[in-house]
Structures are given as C-alpha cells and as structure tokens.
Design an enzyme around this catalytic site. Structure first.
Site, PDB file in Angstrom:
ATOM      1  N   ASP A   1       1.460 -34.096 -29.100  1.00  0.00           N
ATOM      2  CA  ASP A   1       1.848 -32.724 -28.760  1.00  0.00           C
ATOM      3  C   ASP A   1       1.463 -31.754 -29.883  1.00  0.00           C
ATOM      4  O   ASP A   1       1.654 -32.065 -31.066  1.00  0.00           O
ATOM      5  CB  ASP A   1       3.379 -32.727 -28.579  1.00  0.00           C
ATOM      6  CG  ASP A   1       3.902 -31.469 -27.939  1.00  0.00           C
ATOM      7  OD1 ASP A   1       3.487 -31.159 -26.810  1.00  0.00           O
ATOM      8  OD2 ASP A   1       4.738 -30.779 -28.569  1.00  0.00           O
TER       9      ASP A   1
ATOM     10  N   GLU B   1      -3.417 -32.982 -27.898  1.00  0.00           N
ATOM     11  CA  GLU B   1      -3.179 -31.736 -27.173  1.00  0.00           C
ATOM     12  C   GLU B   1      -3.427 -30.626 -28.185  1.00  0.00           C
ATOM     13  O   GLU B   1      -2.574 -30.319 -29.023  1.00  0.00           O
ATOM     14  CB  GLU B   1      -1.738 -31.647 -26.649  1.00  0.00           C
ATOM     15  CG  GLU B   1      -1.557 -30.456 -25.727  1.00  0.00           C
ATOM     16  CD  GLU B   1      -0.374 -29.553 -26.031  1.00  0.00           C
ATOM     17  OE1 GLU B   1      -0.073 -28.696 -25.204  1.00  0.00           O
ATOM     18  OE2 GLU B   1       0.247 -29.661 -27.107  1.00  0.00           O
TER      19      GLU B   1
HETATM   20  C1  NOJ Z   1       3.100 -28.757 -25.378  1.00  0.00           C
HETATM   21  C2  NOJ Z   1       3.848 -29.455 -24.287  1.00  0.00           C
HETATM   22  O1  NOJ Z   1       2.951 -29.930 -23.329  1.00  0.00           O
HETATM   23  C3  NOJ Z   1       4.817 -28.442 -23.740  1.00  0.00           C
HETATM   24  O2  NOJ Z   1       5.420 -28.866 -22.548  1.00  0.00           O
HETATM   25  C4  NOJ Z   1       5.832 -28.135 -24.809  1.00  0.00           C
HETATM   26  O3  NOJ Z   1       6.703 -27.122 -24.345  1.00  0.00           O
HETATM   27  C5  NOJ Z   1       5.154 -27.652 -26.085  1.00  0.00           C
HETATM   28  N1  NOJ Z   1       4.014 -28.430 -26.433  1.00  0.00           N
HETATM   29  C6  NOJ Z   1       6.122 -27.700 -27.245  1.00  0.00           C
HETATM   30  O4  NOJ Z   1       6.430 -29.022 -27.574  1.00  0.00           O
END
Ligand code: NOJ
Length: 562
Positions: free
Chosen positions: A209, A280
């Site tokens: 993440d 991500e």
């Molecule tokens: C990316 C995640 O996919 C999302 O759902 C989340 O709110 C944010 N990062 C913060 O962790």
C-alpha cells in the site's frame, strides 16, 4: 509445451475485498471462512492468484487500511487459523495468495502510536511517527501546508499527557492513520519481521500500500499542488511526500527478505516458488514507476496510467507503448489493471462521456453513466487488457460486469473521504458493494441472513454468478474464455507487435510463449470494421458478433487461418 516464464511475470491475479466477497457467519461483513468456501469459483475462473485487501486487526476507520496489529486477524474477518486454512485451501486449488501490507501508516490504535502519545516530545516512541511542533508563537498552526489525500489537513494536534495542546502528527490519509517515520531503524526492522511472519505462514507475496509514500522530502517542505501525482500538470514535478528516491533502498531490503525464501543463486532455485511484491504507487511518468520494478525491487507495479487512460485508441496505444518501453528498459513485466476498490468500476466509468476525469464516486444527483455502453466497453476493455503481455489484476465482480452502485444513500457511506470533504467527494463505497452469487438467495448469496454492510442494488440480481455460468453470452463466460485462451496461447509471456490499422482501431499481435500468434483488434470508432482476411475469431467481446465484422466498442482476438 511448458511455460518457462516465472509465474508472476504473466499472472492474472484476482483481488478479493474481504468485507464484500463472501460472508460465512452472516453478520453482513465478508470473512475468511466465507472466502475459503468460495475459492473453487476462482480456480474455475482460471486465475493464478488472489490478492486479499487487509484483514488485520483494525478499528476499520479506512476499511482495514488502518492496521492496529499486523500479526493477527480482525475478529470481523476470523482468526489466524482461518487465514492458515484459506492459504492451505488456495494452494490445494493451485492458487497463490498475496496479502496486503500497509507500511506507510498504522492505526492510531496501534500499540506504537499509543506509546508515542504517552511518551512525550523527543522520545524514542514519538520518533517512530512524524511528530513536529506547530508553527506560530504558540504552535497552534500545522508544521506545513500539506493536505490529506482524503480531504482536510494532513496534520492533527494532540493533547499531551498533562492535558495541554501539544505536538502535531502527520497523516497523509485519515486522522486515524498516523504516518510512520521510515528514517527510524525500528520501523524498518519491524516491517522486515512482519514480512517474515506472513512468509512463514505460507503467503506467496504482498501488495504494498502507498509504496510511493514511505519517505518524505527532508525538512517536509510546503506543497500546495494536487495530492495525486497522476493529476500533476507537469509529471516531472515531484511532491515532497511522494516518490522520493529514498523509498528504493527499503524495497531492496524487502526483496532480499523475499528472495531469502528461495535464493536465486542457490542450487535447486525454482521460480515457481518466487515470493513476490506488487507496488501500489501512483507515480508518473512511466520511467519513474519503472524504478520500482528494477530487478532487485518489486516484481510488479500497478499500471494506473492504463487504468486512467480515456477510451480512445490513440491514448490507449500511447499508454501501452510507453509503459512497455519503460518496463522493458528494466527487464520487468507491466501489470495491467482496470478496476480496484479505490476507483469507480470500469463498467460504469466507461459509460461516462469520453474525457470525463475519473470521479471519486458517483451519486444519484450526478450525471449517470450510460449502463449499456459502459457494459459493452467494459467487455471490450477487458478483452484488450487480457491480451496484453505481462500481469493483470481483476477486481472482484468485474468478471460479472458489475457496475458501480451510483445511488447509495449518504447515511450508509463509510469511506472517510465522504466525511472529511463534507460530502464534496462521495468516495469509494460504490465499488465495494458485496458480491452477488445467486439471484434468489438472501443478499444474492453473499450470506444466508440477508445482512450486508452496504446495500446491493437490485440490478445486481441478474448479474449474479448463477445467472451467468454456462451462458455463452455472459460476461463471466467471456472472462473464462479469455483466461483459458490467454493461458493456452502463452499470451501473458508473449511479445507485442503493433498492427497498423485505422487510427481509431487499436490492434496488436502477440507472439505467445507457445509460438502461436494472437491478434487483438479493438474497434473504438463509430463504424464497424471488417475482420482482416486470413483470420478467424477466437474470442469476441460482443455476444452478437458474427465473425466477419467488429462492431463499435468491441474487441476480438483473432488467429490466422492461412
Ligand atoms: C490505498 C488503498 O488502496 C486505499 O484503499 C487506502 O485508503 C489508502 N491506500 C490508504 O491506506
């Protein structure tokens, strides 16, 4: 012929959003036993792996992306033995398991943050987070002007143990998600330990993440530009909270941990046992993103430029070409994605007028997507994506053609963005609606009590799995067909050559690892296109396709007949 490609280079990975896939205990929120029971569906669909969004102990302020204990399961989802059972069952079915790692921030209910609050300024406990004194004479102003991705300011002032207003802490997301300080060695060793904890339990990898956010620019300089890097007018600009060069050494150390489970230079090395990481990282331009997938860092990074590309042949062509070139330069595969739990589902997004910026949720008062057009384009978009070399991610329900819920009442919304922007941004609840399995069961088969944490729209009924299985014209059968052909023809590990057609037609040929050639032709023009001579249709995104013409907003896979 065996496929020499390491599994992750061409894997199709299915994202399960645990709250919304299958609910074993009927409390209205999905859980691990529910998922385990439904895994055979994924083996039949033909995917290689699952990625599970977070299931850790969490107050659920951001649907689990606010982790209070990285080594245990939240009771709402089950227990550690449920996780073990899920991993074992998946492996039995030939599915790998990727879990979500959330290293940018913890929950404010994490023991470390509670200790930081108690310990006071200058303490070792505070140094694991980003605490600063405020600006202004009495420290009443935030330390800089950063805003939170979810709206509002990125700093919150605490009360010290003696009750007086005290320091501020940084949270790039919700107030309940304090950012960790990755300059602190304890933070680094803790996450290497967390990786080992899950690797020892048998997981095959991690989706990481906010991988572009862990390191902040020295001195935390002000930044008044947009918080999403992909919205920057000048993509060479780099905001001080994103894509700092210092993140890469963290990922090199993680890669060494993963590779330690299957050393590449050891005798008996087998790439089928590779443990992998997917970033991500909302990073532009593609060359910057490619730095995350250098040989000693991540294996994959989501291609969000592709997700954001408008439904226009030239934009898609340019995005695909730029991504492949940037990733090729570092020897990495590209990882294609159209939907996830953070964006409007592509079956609805593609029904908005071309060129509309991707909205953060769609509400009843907003321009409604053209459902029929969106569904048609979504089938074509997936037919394009699954023809591309590299990896691909499928978000739960997209194989059914599920649209966004565009009429959720405000009182059920749970995305913190909605409250933090006072409703100006609707947020992501509309893409997180519980799955539909059986048309005539309670909650469409999500559980047997009919309870759901978000309401399911009635138009989901006819899209339930049991309405699509075995129906040749259904979206589910299209995905199955695409996945079977993709595997049989070695498409994911293949190489791409552009075909020169009409500017509004996107076409390329893949020479697969089996040696077979597959041509993808997507018609984004307003008139039908004739299938080139010497070809026959293998897969058609248009259920009414006649094998000679490709209708507008349709994509086909072709093989040579001569
Ligand atoms: C990316 C995640 O996919 C999302 O759902 C989340 O709110 C944010 N990062 C913060 O962790």
């Amino acid at each position: 012929m065996t496929n020499p490609t390491p599994w992750w280079r061409d894997a199709v990975i299915y994202q399960i959003y645990p709250r919304s896939w299958a609910d074993g205990n009927g409390d209205g929120v999905g859980d691990l036993p529910g998922i385990t029971a439904r895994l055979p569906y994924l083996a039949e669909l033909g995917v290689d792996a699952v990625w599970l969004s977070p299931f850790y102990v969490s107050p659920q302020a951001d649907a689990g992306y606010d982790v209070a204990d990285y080594r245990d399961i939240d009771p709402v989802f089950g227990s550690l033995s449920d996780a073990d059972a899920l991993i074992a069952r998946a492996h039995q079915l030939g599915l790998r398991v990727i879990v979500d790692l959330v290293p940018n921030h913890t929950s404010d209910e994490h023991a470390w943050f509670q200790a930081a609050l108690a310990a006071g300024p200058g303490s070792l406990e505070r140094d694991r987070y980003i605490f600063r004194d405020g600006d202004g004479a009495d420290g009443a102003l935030p330390p800089n002007d950063w805003s939170s991705v979810f709206g509002g300011g990125a700093w919150t002032r605490i009360r010290e143990a003696d009750g007086r207003p005290g320091q501020w802490y940084l949270h790039l997301f919700d107030v309940k998600q304090p950012d960790l300080n990755w300059e602190n060695p304890q933070v680094r060793s803790e996450f290497e330990d967390i990786l080992r904890f899950w690797l020892d339990r048998g997981v095959d990898g991690f989706r990481v993440d906010v991988a572009h956010g862990l390191v902040k620019a020295k001195g935390l300089p002000d930044w008044s530009g947009p918080m999403n890097m992909l919205d920057l007018p000048d993509p060479t600009q780099r905001p001080p909270m994103w894509d700092q060069d210092g993140v890469h050494e963290i990922y090199r150390s993680w890669r060494a941990v993963l590779d330690g489970y299957n050393p590449r230079d050891a005798e008996g090395y087998d790439s089928a046992r590779d443990r992998v990481m997917c970033a991500e990282a909302w990073v532009d331009p593609p060359e910057r993103l490619a730095r995350y997938v250098r040989p000693d860092e991540f294996h994959q990074a989501f291609n969000f430029d592709y997700l954001n590309a408008p439904w226009q042949a030239d934009s898609l062509r340019a995005t695909i070409a730029a991504s492949l070139a940037a990733d090729d330069a570092v020897g990495a595969p590209t990882t294609w994605v159209l939907s996830n739990h953070d964006v409007v589902r592509h079956a609805s997004r593609l029904g908005l007028p071309v060129g509309t910026a991707r909205p953060n949720g769609i509400g009843a008062d907003d321009t409604q997507p053209d459902q029929e057009l969106g569904a048609r384009r979504a089938r074509a978009a997936s037919t394009i994506m699954l023809a591309l070399p590299g990896g691909a991610y499928i978000y739960q329900g997209e194989e059914l053609g599920l649209p966004e819920h565009t009429a959720l009442p405000d009182e059920v919304r749970q995305d913190p963005t909605f409250a933090r922007t006072a409703g100006a941004e609707l947020g992501r609840d509309g893409c997180r609606i519980p799955m539909t399995w059986e048309k005539d069961s309670p909650a469409y088969g999500f559980n047997d009590t009919g309870r759901t944490w978000l309401p399911q729209p009635t138009e989901f009924a006819d899209l339930a799995v049991d309405q699509q299985v075995g129906v040749a014209a259904s979206s589910l059968e299209l995905y199955r067909r695409l996945l079977t052909e993709r595997r049989d023809r070695g498409i994911g590990g293949g190489s791409l050559t552009w075909a020169d057609v009409d500017p509004d037609v996107l076409s390329f040929t893949i020479r697969g690892t089996t040696g077979e050639q597959t041509t993808m032709l997507a018609n984004l023009s307003a008139a039908s296109v004739t299938i080139p001579p010497g070809h026959e249709v293998l897969v058609d995104s248009d259920p009414d396709g006649d094998g000679t013409q490709v209708a507008p907003d349709t994509a086909v896979w072709l093989r040579r007949t001569s």
